[in-house]
Design a protein around this motif. Structure first.
Motif, short mmCIF file in Angstrom:
data_model
loop_
_atom_site.label_atom_id
_atom_site.label_comp_id
_atom_site.label_asym_id
_atom_site.label_seq_id
_atom_site.Cartn_x
_atom_site.Cartn_y
_atom_site.Cartn_z
N GLY A 3 3.16 9.36 0.58
CA GLY A 3 3.98 8.61 1.52
C GLY A 3 3.13 7.76 2.46
O GLY A 3 1.89 7.85 2.49
N GLY B 271 2.90 14.39 -1.22
CA GLY B 271 3.31 13.09 -1.72
C GLY B 271 2.38 11.99 -1.20
O GLY B 271 1.50 12.20 -0.38
N SER C 131 9.28 20.64 -1.07
CA SER C 131 9.21 19.97 -2.37
C SER C 131 8.45 18.66 -2.30
O SER C 131 8.04 18.13 -3.31
CB SER C 131 10.63 19.71 -2.91
OG SER C 131 11.29 18.77 -2.10
N SER C 132 8.22 18.12 -1.13
CA SER C 132 7.48 16.87 -1.02
C SER C 132 6.15 17.10 -0.30
O SER C 132 5.69 16.27 0.46
CB SER C 132 8.31 15.83 -0.26
OG SER C 132 8.51 16.26 1.07
#
Length: 73
Positions: free
Chosen positions: A65, A63, A59-60
């Motif tokens: 990050g 991203g 789900s990430s």
């Protein structure tokens, strides 16, 4: 010959050794059983954690990050 048979029947060291062997065998069976049950439980826990980590990682995916990866800009 009679003395030998009397001494053989009154000897307890052999019986004691057999008893200790039976006790050791019983302890080994209990340990194997406990490790089998514990191993199954641990496998279940690790599979649950692995599934959750895969869900979070999926789900990430892209991203923004601040990881320290070595990807190209």
């Amino acid at each position: 010959m009679r003395n030998f048979i009397k001494r053989l029947l009154s000897e307890e060291r052999g019986a004691t050794a057999i008893e200790y062997g039976l006790i050791a065998g019983l302890i080994a069976v209990v340990i194997i059983g406990a490790l089998t049950v514990t191993g199954t439980s641990l496998k279940s826990v690790f599979e649950t954690v692995s599934g959750e980590l895969e869900t979070v990682a999926g789900s990430s995916g892209s991203g923004s990050g601040s990881g320290s990866g070595s990807g190209t800009p």
